[in-house]
Write a protein that holds these residues in place. Structure first.
Motif: not given
Length: 327
Positions: A172-175, A253-259
């Motif tokens: 899962c990807l979330v802010d 995840e590093s540059f899109a600021a996602c968890a």
């Protein structure tokens, strides 16, 4: 006008002129003088009754007819070269063959770079044309005739021949600031209530979507995208959740600021397979291409979880009945 009345070498000049949009550069590319290329352009202009290249400021631009001609000429020369270079043996170091591969943006993200490194070392003259999956390609066999390989997840009932080459799992990807995150996790109830961003390729569900369906959860899809790679950017700064392959998530995840969060259900394996038409199965060049993709995919895989190994055990190189001739 029949082909016998035309100097087919002009097609080579035409491709160079239309791609370079410059007489001098086209001449250098073909090891031909500028005056010879100018003569070829003049003959082509007479044949098509069109300028083909027109000066705009200090540059040249293609006329509308030239824009339409370019892909046709490229395809024609590719087929001609393919016919003239086919042999019963294939030497990757000396070959200048051109292959056409169709794949999702996810596969392009994780497989293309290591694949091109191997090809540059083993077959420096080989050219690879990558094409995205477009709507309708996964529902018919027509595109298997037009391309050398299609790399798509297992589950699409494409005819022809197929082999699993790469494995992944969904996450899962979330802010990172999403208030539903509790100790870096989401619950099934969260997935049922949160708005989703989803990738829509073809009509089939992804393995993760099918798992949600089995659990009785119908995602509340608020945003759809034509591929996986933009989903990290869509999720950032919103209350959306997206189910994506882990390799893609880790890359962004590093540059899109996602968890990147584990799914609140057992791992769902994603198995990417290459599909090809039966008429290419025995071709030596195609065998080399498949072996190269197979090796690159295997190098990406870590030791596989038991459920992935079981799902893949019976899916090696597998031939389906011969396809009918396309009308």
């Amino acid at each position: 006008m029949g082909l016998g009345a035309i100097d087919l070498n002009l097609l080579v000049a035409l491709e160079a002129l239309l791609e370079e949009k410059n007489v001098t550069h086209a001449g250098v590319r073909l090891s031909t003088s500028q005056s010879a290329m100018s003569g070829s352009l003049a003959r082509l202009r007479r044949h098509f009754n069109d300028e083909l290249l027109v000066r705009v400021g200090r540059e040249y631009e293609l006329t509308p007819l030239a824009e339409r001609l370019l892909p046709v000429v490229q395809a024609s020369l590719y087929k001609a070269e393919e016919a003239l270079t086919l042999t019963r043996r294939f030497d990757p170091q000396r070959s200048r063959q051109r292959f056409s591969l169709v794949m999702s943006d996810y596969v392009m993200t994780v497989l293309v770079e290591p694949l091109l490194r191997v090809i540059a070392q083993e077959a420096p003259g080989v050219r690879i044309d990558f094409h995205p999956i477009v709507d309708g390609q996964l529902e018919t066999e027509t595109h298997l005739r037009c391309h050398d390989l299609m790399l798509v997840p297992l589950g699409y009932q494409l005819p022809g021949v197929s082999e699993a080459v790469m494995h992944d799992r969904f996450v899962c990807l979330v802010d990172p600031g999403n208030p539903r995150l509790a100790d870096g996790r989401l619950s099934l109830r969260d997935l049922a209530e949160m708005p989703h961003a989803a990738c829509a390729i073809g009509k089939s569900l992804t393995p993760a979507d099918r798992q949600l369906e089995t659990l009785g959860i119908t995602p509340r899809v608020q945003v759809t995208t034509p591929g996986f790679s933009v989903l990290p950017l869509v999720v950032t700064g919103t209350d959306l959740v997206a189910l994506v392959p882990e390799r893609l998530a880790r890359r962004y995840e590093s540059f899109a600021a996602c968890a990147v969060v584990p799914t609140p259900f057992p791992d769902v394996p994603l198995i990417e397979a290459m599909y090809w038409h039966n008429n290419r199965h025995a071709d030596p060049a195609h065998r080399w291409l498949r072996e190269t993709v197979r090796r690159v995919g295997a190098a990406l895989d870590e030791p596989l979880p038991r459920e992935i190994t079981a799902a893949d055990a019976s899916h090696g190189e597998h031939a389906f009945p011969e396809l009918p001739v396309a009308s």
